[in-house]
Every structure is written in C-alpha cells, then in structure tokens.
Design an enzyme around this catalytic site. Structure first.
Site, PDB file in Angstrom:
ATOM      1  CB  SER A   1      -0.940  -0.042   1.216  1.00 28.58           C
ATOM      2  OG  SER A   1      -1.916   0.965   1.159  1.00 28.58           O
TER       3      SER A   1
ATOM      4  NE  ARG B   1      -8.191   1.266  11.355  1.00 29.04           N
ATOM      5  CZ  ARG B   1      -7.131   0.872  10.663  1.00 29.04           C
ATOM      6  NH1 ARG B   1      -6.631   1.670   9.727  1.00 29.04           N
ATOM      7  NH2 ARG B   1      -6.550  -0.287  10.900  1.00 29.04           N
TER       8      ARG B   1
ATOM      9  CG  ASP C   1      -6.562  -3.846  -3.216  1.00 27.40           C
ATOM     10  OD1 ASP C   1      -7.405  -2.961  -2.956  1.00 27.40           O
ATOM     11  OD2 ASP C   1      -5.339  -3.710  -3.035  1.00 27.40           O
TER      12      ASP C   1
ATOM     13  CG  HIS D   1      -5.751  -2.159   0.342  1.00 26.80           C
ATOM     14  ND1 HIS D   1      -4.858  -2.179  -0.717  1.00 26.80           N
ATOM     15  CD2 HIS D   1      -5.214  -1.310   1.256  1.00 26.80           C
ATOM     16  CE1 HIS D   1      -3.845  -1.377  -0.454  1.00 26.80           C
ATOM     17  NE2 HIS D   1      -4.030  -0.844   0.738  1.00 26.80           N
ATOM     18  CG  ASP D   2      -6.959  -4.982   5.650  1.00 28.53           C
ATOM     19  OD1 ASP D   2      -6.184  -4.037   5.421  1.00 28.53           O
ATOM     20  OD2 ASP D   2      -7.775  -4.993   6.585  1.00 28.53           O
TER      21      ASP D   2
END
Length: 382
Positions: A157, A227, A323, A356-357
């Site tokens: 990232s 968050r 992602d 994405h994680d």
C-alpha cells in the site's frame, strides 16, 4: 535489536532511536531542523552489509514489524507472519529494518512530539510530509546503520509507494523493490475517501485546529469515523459477506439506531480500538502523503515510464484480485512502465477474498510468491 525466543519468531525486540541534527529539507518548503526516527532490526547484518531489507509501513503502520516487545505482549508486530526465521523474509538470511516514518505517532518525531523551540507539542505547526521526505529520511537512517545499498525495499500500500520512490530517488542504493497492493498515484475516488476521513477529524469539536494536546482531549469521534470509513475500503464485499453477512447480534430487529448487525459491531470495535492508540494529526498527514504521491506528475501528461526510467532495481509487483481500492489495474500500470524501460520485473496477481488487507494476511499463494522472490534475492547475497 532482537533476541531469539523460538524457532519461528524473531523473539523479544527492542526499539531503537536515531537522532538527526542535520536539517531535512521537506518538499513543502520547510526545513526540519532536527528529528528522531524510531526503528527495529531483526537478524544479523553481514560483513559487507549486502543482506539488508527495509520494510516500509502503510498508513497506520509503524516500526514494530515482527516479534514482541515483552513476553506477555498480546500481539506480535504487524507483519510477524511474513518476517522471521524460516518465514518468507527469512531473518536467518536477512537483516531486516522496520522504521516509523517522520510524522508518525509511535516514537518518531511527529505532531504529538515536543517542539524544542516551544516546549509544547508540534500539533498544527508540524509540516506536511511526503513519500519523498520519508525516503530521504530513511536514506539518512541507512547511512547511520552502515547500509549503503538495500538488498530490497519492501512495502504494501503506502509502503509500496515508498519502495517505488526509493528506485527513483536513490537508484544506486536499492537492488530490488517489492511493491505490494500499491499504485503509482491515487485515483479521484481514493482522494475522495481520504478527504471524507479527514473531514470527520477536522470537524470534531475536540480537534481544536490540531492543537488538542494542550486542551487535554482527543478528537475520538472524528478519528473513530475516519477509521471506520477507511476499514470498509480495505475489505472486499465478498470478504465482508463471508465473515458477517447480514447476521444480527440478536435474533430479531430492534427497530433502533443502535448496533444490530454484526458488521456494525465489528466496525465500531475497529474504530474505537484505533482511536485509542493512533494520533489524529498523524492520520491527517499520512492520508495527505497518499494524496500527493504522483512521481510522474513532473513529466508530460504524468508519464510514469519517464519517471521510472532512472530506476536500476529489479521489481516484484504483486496485487490482489479482490482489492478494489488499489486494484490490479493500478499495479499493471507500474508493470507497463517498467517493461517500457526494459527493467526486470516479476508480476503476480493473487486470488484472495480479503480485499486491500490481503497484503497483511497469511495466504499460501501470496507467501509462496514472496518466499520464491526473497530466495532469489538471497541467492545474490550468498
């Protein structure tokens, strides 16, 4: 430095601090007169310092990459599954360095640090920093450690953006760049997500224009919302559906605005946890660094091929099919620019439901790709 605890861990690790008095000229036009960088190291640096790996962290990351700070610490470093003896980034072979970036909130000089000129936290006076600034400061840290060329710079990232910048800012000082789930610049949609997150913080009544430290408060509500929004973008629809679906905390609707669905409970938990340890000003800085990253901007029509022409490293570019925030298309843009320059590049597009994680997850296919590439790097060192 680290001490061995078991065969699969780097063991108990101790953060170290490097202090710099030489001013650092930032992209925004401000000179950072002096600053600290907190870092950790794992493994042993060989005699010619040719086995060093730099790990660059993402938005909410830090220097604590592997191992534990004490025996009863609940969780190890954020990439402990990837780094350690016998792991894909094998500390039996490599000397690994993790650093908390300038502007961070885990020990390196940042908005919550005391400004020696005023005796108060920097707060709103802390300058905006960019990916290039981080790479420049990391180069000074590598000088301090006696590392004149990295065997590899690795990051996911925002960390991947730093690895890319290393190849352009210091082409002679990096042999391999491992760029995972990253992009050559943010899309308009990504910039929009970041701005909404920042607005949640900036409009929190406890923000006090960034100087909330003097008021003894924290803009918890804003940071919590930021968050929660960010976390949604790090996951995939399939992944959330598989884990939570439409599960209710109770068996029937409560007809209220309190938490009813399990996904709501999960997001609020993640928001509360994050707001308990992360600094709001640092969050603002990190998202702005993401927005500003665009190394091709100085070239005609954002020519990434020209931007990467100076690079001399070999590359591993990895993406994940689920992602949607940094999609595989963005990684392919990087690959195309590298191929146009006839640079050595390996590309892997990995199947995953984690969105994405995924770059943080222990996935067999992903780890096999990483292990194979890192073994190739070690074969050049050995």
């Amino acid at each position: 430095m680290s001490s061995q605890r078991d065969s699969s861990s780097v063991g108990i690790v101790v953060p170290q601090t490097a202090h710099f008095d030489e001013p650092l000229a930032l992209t925004c036009g401000v000179d950072m007169a002096n600053y600290d960088l907190v870092y950790e190291t794992y493994g042993t640096l060989n005699a010619d310092a040719s086995n060093a790996i730099l790990i660059c962290h993402a938005l909410s990351g830090h220097h604590h990459v592997a191992g534990r700070h004490h025996a009863d610490e609940k969780y190890p470093g954020w990439w402990d599954t990837m780094i350690g003896p016998g792991k894909p980034i094998d500390t039996n072979h490599f000397f690994v360095v993790g650093v908390n970036n300038l502007g961070g909130c885990h020990g390196s000089t940042g908005p919550s640090s005391i400004n020696p000129a005023t005796g108060q936290p920097y707060g709103s006076s802390f300058p905006v920093v960019t990916v290039k600034d981080w790479v420049d400061s990391q180069a000074r840290l590598s000088d301090r450690l006696g590392i004149h060329q990295w065997a590899a710079v690795v990051g996911g990232s925002l960390g991947g953006m730093q690895a890319l910048m290393w190849t352009m800012s210091f082409p002679e000082r990096i042999r391999h760049a491992v760029v995972i789930a990253s992009a050559p610049k943010l899309s308009a949609q990504n910039i929009a997500f970041n701005d909404v997150a920042r607005q949640a913080i900036l409009t929190d009544p406890e923000f006090h224009n960034g100087d909330y430290y003097q008021h003894g408060v924290v803009p918890t509500r804003g940071l919590r919302l930021a968050r929660m929004l960010g976390h949604i973008t790090y996951l995939s629809d399939d992944g959330m559906g598989e884990k939570f679906g439409r599960m209710l905390r109770n068996e029937k609707f409560q007809y209220s605005f309190d938490v009813e669905f399990e996904i709501e409970s999960y997001l609020r938990y993640q928001g509360d946890k994050f707001a308990g340890y992360f600094d709001a000003n640092t969050y603002l800085l990190m998202t702005k660094a993401l927005d500003y990253f665009d190394p091709a901007r100085r070239y005609g029509e954002g020519n990434l091929t020209r931007a990467l022409a100076r690079a001399k490293a070999s590359f591993l570019i990895a993406s994940f099919d689920s992602d949607w925030r940094f999609s595989p298309d963005r990684s392919r843009e990087i690959v195309k620019a590298l191929v146009d320059n006839r640079h050595k590049v390996t590309y892997a597009e990995i199947e995953s439901t984690h969105g994405h994680d995924a770059f943080l997850m222990d996935d067999p296919q992903y780890f096999a790709v990483m292990r194979h590439y890192m073994q190739r790097i070690y074969s050049e060192v050995a």
